[in-house]
Design an enzyme around this catalytic site. Structure first.
Site, PDB file in Angstrom:
ATOM      1  N   GLN A 267       1.621   8.151  -2.930  1.00 55.07           N
ATOM      2  CA  GLN A 267       2.544   8.729  -3.909  1.00 55.07           C
ATOM      3  C   GLN A 267       2.091   8.478  -5.349  1.00 55.07           C
ATOM      4  O   GLN A 267       1.488   7.452  -5.655  1.00 55.07           O
ATOM      5  CB  GLN A 267       3.933   8.130  -3.726  1.00 55.07           C
ATOM      6  CG  GLN A 267       4.519   8.286  -2.334  1.00 55.07           C
ATOM      7  CD  GLN A 267       4.937   9.699  -2.017  1.00 55.07           C
ATOM      8  OE1 GLN A 267       5.271  10.483  -2.900  1.00 55.07           O
ATOM      9  NE2 GLN A 267       4.937  10.040  -0.731  1.00 55.07           N
ATOM     10  N   GLY A 291       2.760  -2.113  -1.745  1.00 58.69           N
ATOM     11  CA  GLY A 291       2.478  -0.878  -1.029  1.00 58.69           C
ATOM     12  C   GLY A 291       1.125  -0.283  -1.366  1.00 58.69           C
ATOM     13  O   GLY A 291       0.565   0.470  -0.571  1.00 58.69           O
ATOM     14  N   GLY A 295      -2.051   1.788   0.734  1.00 50.52           N
ATOM     15  CA  GLY A 295      -2.310   3.174   0.378  1.00 50.52           C
ATOM     16  C   GLY A 295      -1.049   4.013   0.288  1.00 50.52           C
ATOM     17  O   GLY A 295      -1.098   5.238   0.415  1.00 50.52           O
ATOM     18  N   LYS A 296       0.082   3.362   0.050  1.00 49.49           N
ATOM     19  CA  LYS A 296       1.352   4.087  -0.035  1.00 49.49           C
ATOM     20  C   LYS A 296       1.591   4.676  -1.422  1.00 49.49           C
ATOM     21  O   LYS A 296       2.370   5.620  -1.575  1.00 49.49           O
ATOM     22  CB  LYS A 296       2.514   3.155   0.338  1.00 49.49           C
ATOM     23  CG  LYS A 296       2.471   2.684   1.787  1.00 49.49           C
ATOM     24  CD  LYS A 296       3.603   1.723   2.091  1.00 49.49           C
ATOM     25  CE  LYS A 296       3.570   1.289   3.567  1.00 49.49           C
ATOM     26  NZ  LYS A 296       4.663   0.331   3.897  1.00 49.49           N
ATOM     27  N   VAL A 297       0.952   4.101  -2.434  1.00 53.77           N
ATOM     28  CA  VAL A 297       1.123   4.558  -3.811  1.00 53.77           C
ATOM     29  C   VAL A 297      -0.235   4.538  -4.495  1.00 53.77           C
ATOM     30  O   VAL A 297      -1.075   3.674  -4.211  1.00 53.77           O
ATOM     31  CB  VAL A 297       2.153   3.674  -4.554  1.00 53.77           C
ATOM     32  CG1 VAL A 297       1.681   2.232  -4.652  1.00 53.77           C
ATOM     33  CG2 VAL A 297       2.477   4.230  -5.924  1.00 53.77           C
TER      34      VAL A 297
END
Length: 354
Positions: A267, A291, A295-297
């Site tokens: 994101q 995160g 690799g979430k953000v």
């Protein structure tokens, strides 16, 4: 960004005036410290997400709709400020009470729950819901919704909620009092992060005993969610609470990178309003910066803000600031685009494998 210096803005000696509005209040928050500053900065970040035409996901944990917050979600959908939603099943279930004019009332938290049980009153903190008049009535409505629907092939919870929105729009007394109906009208996908952990799934049990089988295609669902991220130039999440809805939206990055090998990065923006602690190891309190390691953000230092406070206090302030400062956006109508997004992601994956 290096914060190890003495170059920040001066802390003002605050002044409150009788004619101040929401813009003034948010500026006050932003100019102070602690979670007031986080809330002020979060309100501004939400506006940035809107101005950048980001694809915005709203995640809903906790009991938000029993206190009427479905009306806020509805307004954001109508303004084009929310493009897809991940919710608990409970929030979708309780939202439908308002469309069908089933009673939900203010109660009190200093009570004897043994007495409430005898009076057929269910309590969520200081909110009362009637057992027969509301819950059992809602159960019958949901069972009627699905007695002939979604039986032919596996479905996603977005299809499940779309069916709910369509049915309540056509048959309920007050369809305008449901964000699920509004999501149906604006083609906003509403995913339920854990369908089986809600009254909605319990309502399907009698139908299953009658050999009416409902099969959830949860894998197609998570691919669709990742496909939304993959097909968005910029993407952000506004998280109310944490829980499974938070992770459902955030795991889109790891699916694209770790599993499919597409190197997306996650994101662009995330705002979380939560009262969960980060030091207990739970996902609800896990920092957005953490995160990044998954690799979430995309960036651990920019455009990620956690506000540690009660969402029922902070969310209306954030909403009003956005509504006061941003023009409505054209709806992205993602629900109708999901088949194409899925196919685009599939092609990208197989091209990568060659």
């Amino acid at each position: 960004m290096d914060h190890h210096n003495f170059k920040g803005k001066d802390i003002p000696h605050l002044k409150i005036k009788p004619n101040m509005g929401i813009d003034d209040l948010v500026e006050i928050f932003s100019s102070t410290g602690y979670n007031a500053r986080q809330l002020g900065d979060a309100a501004k970040l939400y506006c940035k997400m809107i101005e950048d035409d980001a694809t915005i996901c709203l995640t809903i944990a906790g009991a938000m709709t029993p206190v009427g917050f479905g009306g806020l979600f509805k307004t954001l959908i109508e303004r084009g400020f929310v493009d897809w939603i991940v919710s608990t099943g409970a929030n979708v279930y309780h939202e439908d009470h308002f469309a069908w004019n089933l009673p939900v009332k203010q109660g009190h938290f200093e009570v004897d729950d043994m007495v409430l049980y005898e009076k057929d009153i269910v309590r969520i903190r200081d909110v009362y819901i009637k057992g027969d008049e509301t819950l059992k009535a809602e159960d019958k409505i949901v069972q009627k919704m699905f007695t002939k629907s979604l039986l032919d092939k596996p479905f996603t919870t977005a299809e499940f909620c779309n069916e709910m929105g369509k049915y309540s729009k056509q048959h309920s007394k007050n369809p305008e009092r449901s964000f699920v109906v509004t999501a149906y009208d604006y083609d906003v996908p509403v995913y339920i992060s854990t369908l089986k952990d809600s009254s909605l799934a319990l309502d399907l049990a009698p139908l299953r005993l009658e050999n009416k089988i409902h099969s959830l295609d949860f894998v197609r669902e998570i691919i669709e969610q990742a496909a939304i991220l993959y097909n968005s130039k910029k993407s952000g999440i506004l998280e109310l609470g944490g829980g499974v809805p938070k992770n459902t939206a955030q795991q889109t990055g790891p699916l694209l990178d770790q599993i499919l090998g597409l190197g997306h990065g996650g994101q662009n923006y995330i705002i979380q309003i939560t009262d969960a602690r980060p030091d207990t190891g739970g996902l609800s309190g896990a920092t957005l910066q953490e995160g990044k390691s998954w690799g979430k953000v995309k960036d651990a230092h920019e455009d990620v803000i956690m506000v540690y406070t009660d969402a029922t206090i902070a969310f209306p302030i954030l909403c009003l600031y956005a509504l006061s400062n941003e023009k409505p956006r054209k709806p992205k109508r993602l629900y109708k685009k999901l088949p194409k997004y899925y196919e685009d992601l599939s092609k990208a994956y197989f091209n990568k494998k060659r």
